[in-house]
Design a protein around this motif. Structure first.
Motif, mmCIF file in Angstrom:
data_model
loop_
_atom_site.group_PDB
_atom_site.id
_atom_site.type_symbol
_atom_site.label_atom_id
_atom_site.label_comp_id
_atom_site.label_asym_id
_atom_site.label_seq_id
_atom_site.Cartn_x
_atom_site.Cartn_y
_atom_site.Cartn_z
ATOM 1 N N THR A 43 0.864 -1.191 0.000
ATOM 2 C CA THR A 43 0.000 0.000 0.000
ATOM 3 C C THR A 43 0.896 1.234 0.000
ATOM 4 O OG1 THR A 43 -0.109 -0.185 2.401
ATOM 5 C CG2 THR A 43 -1.993 -1.033 1.162
ATOM 6 N N VAL A 44 0.472 2.231 -0.782
ATOM 7 C CA VAL A 44 1.286 3.430 -0.964
ATOM 8 C C VAL A 44 0.421 4.659 -0.666
ATOM 9 C CG1 VAL A 44 2.693 4.740 -2.628
ATOM 10 C CG2 VAL A 44 2.530 2.253 -2.856
ATOM 11 N N LEU B 160 -6.218 12.673 8.069
ATOM 12 C CA LEU B 160 -6.441 11.809 6.901
ATOM 13 C C LEU B 160 -7.084 10.514 7.396
ATOM 14 C CD1 LEU B 160 -2.986 12.103 5.057
ATOM 15 C CD2 LEU B 160 -5.129 13.239 4.465
ATOM 16 N N PHE B 161 -8.250 10.206 6.871
ATOM 17 C CA PHE B 161 -8.937 8.991 7.338
ATOM 18 C C PHE B 161 -8.547 7.805 6.446
ATOM 19 C CE2 PHE B 161 -11.337 12.590 8.931
ATOM 20 C CZ PHE B 161 -11.216 12.328 10.290
ATOM 21 N N ILE B 162 -7.342 7.324 6.669
ATOM 22 C CA ILE B 162 -6.812 6.210 5.867
ATOM 23 C C ILE B 162 -6.073 5.238 6.780
ATOM 24 C CG2 ILE B 162 -6.548 7.610 3.761
ATOM 25 C CD1 ILE B 162 -3.570 7.795 4.358
ATOM 26 N N ASP B 163 -5.935 3.992 6.303
ATOM 27 C CA ASP B 163 -5.176 3.004 7.075
ATOM 28 C C ASP B 163 -3.674 3.252 6.877
ATOM 29 O OD1 ASP B 163 -7.474 1.683 7.871
ATOM 30 O OD2 ASP B 163 -7.537 0.502 6.010
ATOM 31 N N PRO B 164 -2.852 2.852 7.858
ATOM 32 C CA PRO B 164 -1.399 3.017 7.699
ATOM 33 C C PRO B 164 -0.885 2.262 6.464
ATOM 34 C CG PRO B 164 -1.948 2.383 9.951
ATOM 35 C CD PRO B 164 -3.207 2.259 9.163
ATOM 36 N N VAL B 165 0.118 2.827 5.808
ATOM 37 C CA VAL B 165 0.614 2.263 4.535
ATOM 38 C C VAL B 165 2.046 1.725 4.677
ATOM 39 C CG1 VAL B 165 -0.829 3.754 3.093
ATOM 40 C CG2 VAL B 165 1.448 4.537 3.776
ATOM 41 N N ASP B 166 2.454 0.948 3.671
ATOM 42 C CA ASP B 166 3.818 0.395 3.652
ATOM 43 C C ASP B 166 4.835 1.431 3.170
ATOM 44 O OD1 ASP B 166 3.017 -2.383 4.206
ATOM 45 O OD2 ASP B 166 2.059 -2.270 2.228
ATOM 46 N N ILE B 167 4.388 2.263 2.212
ATOM 47 C CA ILE B 167 5.312 3.184 1.541
ATOM 48 C C ILE B 167 4.643 4.551 1.390
ATOM 49 C CG2 ILE B 167 6.395 3.718 -0.716
ATOM 50 C CD1 ILE B 167 7.842 1.380 0.430
ATOM 51 N N VAL B 168 5.400 5.630 1.691
ATOM 52 C CA VAL B 168 4.937 6.981 1.320
ATOM 53 C C VAL B 168 5.901 7.497 0.264
ATOM 54 C CG1 VAL B 168 4.659 9.377 2.074
ATOM 55 C CG2 VAL B 168 3.971 7.536 3.602
ATOM 56 N N VAL B 169 5.356 8.106 -0.787
ATOM 57 C CA VAL B 169 6.225 8.838 -1.730
ATOM 58 C C VAL B 169 5.650 10.240 -1.847
ATOM 59 C CG1 VAL B 169 7.095 6.941 -3.158
ATOM 60 C CG2 VAL B 169 4.930 7.991 -3.764
ATOM 61 N N SER B 170 6.516 11.226 -1.869
ATOM 62 C CA SER B 170 6.007 12.590 -2.017
ATOM 63 C C SER B 170 7.095 13.519 -2.526
ATOM 64 C CB SER B 170 5.487 13.097 -0.672
ATOM 65 O OG SER B 170 5.139 14.460 -0.763
ATOM 66 N N ASP B 171 6.730 14.283 -3.560
ATOM 67 C CA ASP B 171 7.571 15.386 -4.026
ATOM 68 C C ASP B 171 7.035 16.587 -3.259
ATOM 69 O OD1 ASP B 171 8.921 17.341 -5.381
ATOM 70 O OD2 ASP B 171 8.274 16.727 -7.397
ATOM 71 N N LEU B 172 7.766 16.984 -2.213
ATOM 72 C CA LEU B 172 7.206 17.916 -1.236
ATOM 73 C C LEU B 172 7.029 19.328 -1.777
ATOM 74 C CD1 LEU B 172 9.312 16.870 1.895
ATOM 75 C CD2 LEU B 172 6.970 16.192 1.343
ATOM 76 N N GLU C 107 6.288 14.962 8.880
ATOM 77 C CA GLU C 107 5.663 14.466 10.123
ATOM 78 C C GLU C 107 4.339 13.749 9.818
ATOM 79 O OE1 GLU C 107 5.513 17.352 13.283
ATOM 80 O OE2 GLU C 107 4.012 16.197 14.398
ATOM 81 N N GLN C 108 3.535 14.346 8.951
ATOM 82 C CA GLN C 108 2.240 13.740 8.619
ATOM 83 C C GLN C 108 2.437 12.369 7.948
ATOM 84 O OE1 GLN C 108 -0.670 14.026 9.512
ATOM 85 N NE2 GLN C 108 -2.156 14.646 7.975
ATOM 86 N N SER C 109 3.435 12.277 7.099
ATOM 87 C CA SER C 109 3.695 11.005 6.405
ATOM 88 C C SER C 109 4.064 9.919 7.406
ATOM 89 C CB SER C 109 4.827 11.171 5.392
ATOM 90 O OG SER C 109 4.460 12.147 4.441
ATOM 91 N N LEU C 110 4.909 10.282 8.382
ATOM 92 C CA LEU C 110 5.296 9.284 9.392
ATOM 93 C C LEU C 110 4.085 8.848 10.218
ATOM 94 C CD1 LEU C 110 8.713 10.826 10.456
ATOM 95 C CD2 LEU C 110 8.401 8.555 9.459
ATOM 96 N N ASN C 111 3.140 9.787 10.436
ATOM 97 C CA ASN C 111 1.914 9.443 11.177
ATOM 98 C C ASN C 111 1.118 8.343 10.476
ATOM 99 O OD1 ASN C 111 2.374 11.445 13.027
ATOM 100 N ND2 ASN C 111 1.030 12.951 12.055
ATOM 101 N N HIS C 112 1.262 8.265 9.151
ATOM 102 C CA HIS C 112 0.426 7.337 8.379
ATOM 103 C C HIS C 112 1.195 6.140 7.821
ATOM 104 C CE1 HIS C 112 -3.213 9.641 8.747
ATOM 105 N NE2 HIS C 112 -2.439 10.701 8.696
ATOM 106 N N LEU C 113 2.407 5.961 8.331
ATOM 107 C CA LEU C 113 3.247 4.852 7.871
ATOM 108 C C LEU C 113 3.186 3.705 8.880
ATOM 109 C CD1 LEU C 113 5.204 4.612 5.446
ATOM 110 C CD2 LEU C 113 7.003 5.547 6.900
ATOM 111 N N LYS C 114 3.191 2.460 8.380
ATOM 112 C CA LYS C 114 3.265 1.306 9.289
ATOM 113 C C LYS C 114 4.653 1.267 9.920
ATOM 114 C CE LYS C 114 0.409 -1.806 6.495
ATOM 115 N NZ LYS C 114 0.467 -2.920 5.549
ATOM 116 N N SER C 115 4.784 0.637 11.071
ATOM 117 C CA SER C 115 6.111 0.437 11.662
ATOM 118 C C SER C 115 6.945 -0.369 10.667
ATOM 119 C CB SER C 115 6.013 -0.367 12.957
ATOM 120 O OG SER C 115 5.223 0.339 13.851
ATOM 121 N N GLY C 116 8.173 0.045 10.451
ATOM 122 C CA GLY C 116 9.035 -0.652 9.495
ATOM 123 C C GLY C 116 8.840 -0.165 8.061
#
Ligand code: SAM
Length: 303
Positions: free
Chosen positions: A97-98, A157-169, A200-209
């Motif tokens: 999940t991304v 953000l009402f979403i489940d934690p994801v495996d990967i975040v990608v963002s061009d900030l 910070e927001q991306s880390l909030n929505h990332l799974k551990s690992g």
């Protein structure tokens, strides 16, 4: 003509034949293609990457007309690099999940998704409604599973934690001080940097690992508020890599970018891994690029 050229020509012919905003017409041409009402004649087989590139050419043409400084599409050279790294990081996963919290046209997200083998689904957030419509119709053509949220991604953000975040900030100050107070990275004085809050927001929505891959300003760790960012990252994340992109990709020194890769701590990671500090060579130098990618692959395999 290649499929990419045929797709661009199909969309461009439709879009250029009207007085309406070119990007609106790109959306319209894509909708007709999705519905099967009017389709480009393509050579089989057609790959997702050919469709993405054909659309990218049309969107780039439209963006020249509708120029907005913080809306720039992530260039392919950067997208391909992030796509390569992500595909290596998730190569042993059956499904991935991304999240892209600043999806824009979707060009970066789709380059990453197209490179992942196995099942991949995404969440995409974007504040600009026109860009979301463009990204959404592209997802349909690419047959990629994406859930879109049209909102300020720094709001809940009402979403489940994801495996990967990608963002061009998006780089600059975040104007909503009241909302910024919900973040550790709100400074004691003055406005917060949006690009810091997005980390910070991306880390909030990332799974551990899980991993977060950001396109950042090259001077991120030298700018003001950098000490606060450093302290935050020490506490909340593991810096896995900082990769400097070639200067030749950017108009000037102030526009230079790097790639930052973070991993969210997990109980399974007992020792702090080494940080990869690398510099992408001249991308036209095939040998140097092959060596660089090989080093990256070895780094990713240690995961
Ligand atoms: N990767 C994208 C692509 O390939 O098209 C480009 C991303 S662009 C550098 C940054 C994007 O962030 C812009 O599309 C902008 O509208 C969006 N953005 C800026 N602030 C935002 C916010 N607070 N919430 C959601 N999106 C935001």
């Amino acid at each position: 003509m290649t499929n990419t050229e045929k797709i661009f020509s199909f969309i461009d012919t439709y879009a250029a034949s009207s007085e309406e905003l070119y990007l609106e017409q790109v959306i319209e041409a894509c909708k007709q293609w999705v519905a099967g009402e009017s389709t480009p004649e393509l050579n089989e087989p057609v790959t997702k990457e050919e469709i993405r590139r054909g659309l990218q050419l049309a969107i780039l043409k439209g963006m020249k007309q509708h120029a907005q400084p913080n809306h720039q599409m992530t260039p392919d050279s950067i997208g391909m690099l992030l796509g390569h790294i992500t595909s290596k990081l998730v190569q042993n996963c059956e499904s991935t999940t991304v999240l892209d919290p600043t999806v824009g046209t979707g060009n970066l997200l789709y380059t990453v998704m197209n490179g992942i083998e196995g099942d991949v689904t995404s969440f995409a957030v974007e504040i600009d409604e026109l860009l979301v419509r463009l990204a959404a119709v592209t997802a349909e053509l690419l047959e990629q599973q994406v859930t879109f949220l049209v909102q300020d991604a720094l709001r809940p953000l009402f979403i489940d934690p994801v495996d990967i975040v990608v963002s061009d900030l998006p780089v600059g100050y975040y104007p909503d001080d009241e909302n910024a107070l919900n973040f550790q990275l709100m400074p004691a004085e003055g406005h917060a940097y949006a690009h810091h809050l997005f980390i910070e927001q991306s880390l909030n929505h990332l799974k551990s690992g899980g991993y977060a891959l950001f396109v950042i300003p090259a001077n991120l760790f030298e700018s003001d508020h950098a000490t606060q960012l450093h302290d935050f990252l020490k506490k909340e994340a593991m810096i896995r890599a900082v990769i400097q992109l070639p200067s030749a990709l950017f108009q000037s020194k102030v526009h230079e970018k790097s790639v930052l890769i973070l991993q969210k701590p997990s109980e399974e990671i007992k020792t702090m891994p080494e940080v990869l500090l690398a510099k992408v060579p001249d991308m036209k130098n095939k040998h140097a690029m092959a060596r660089f990618l090989q080093d990256l692959d070895e780094w990713a395999q240690q995961e």
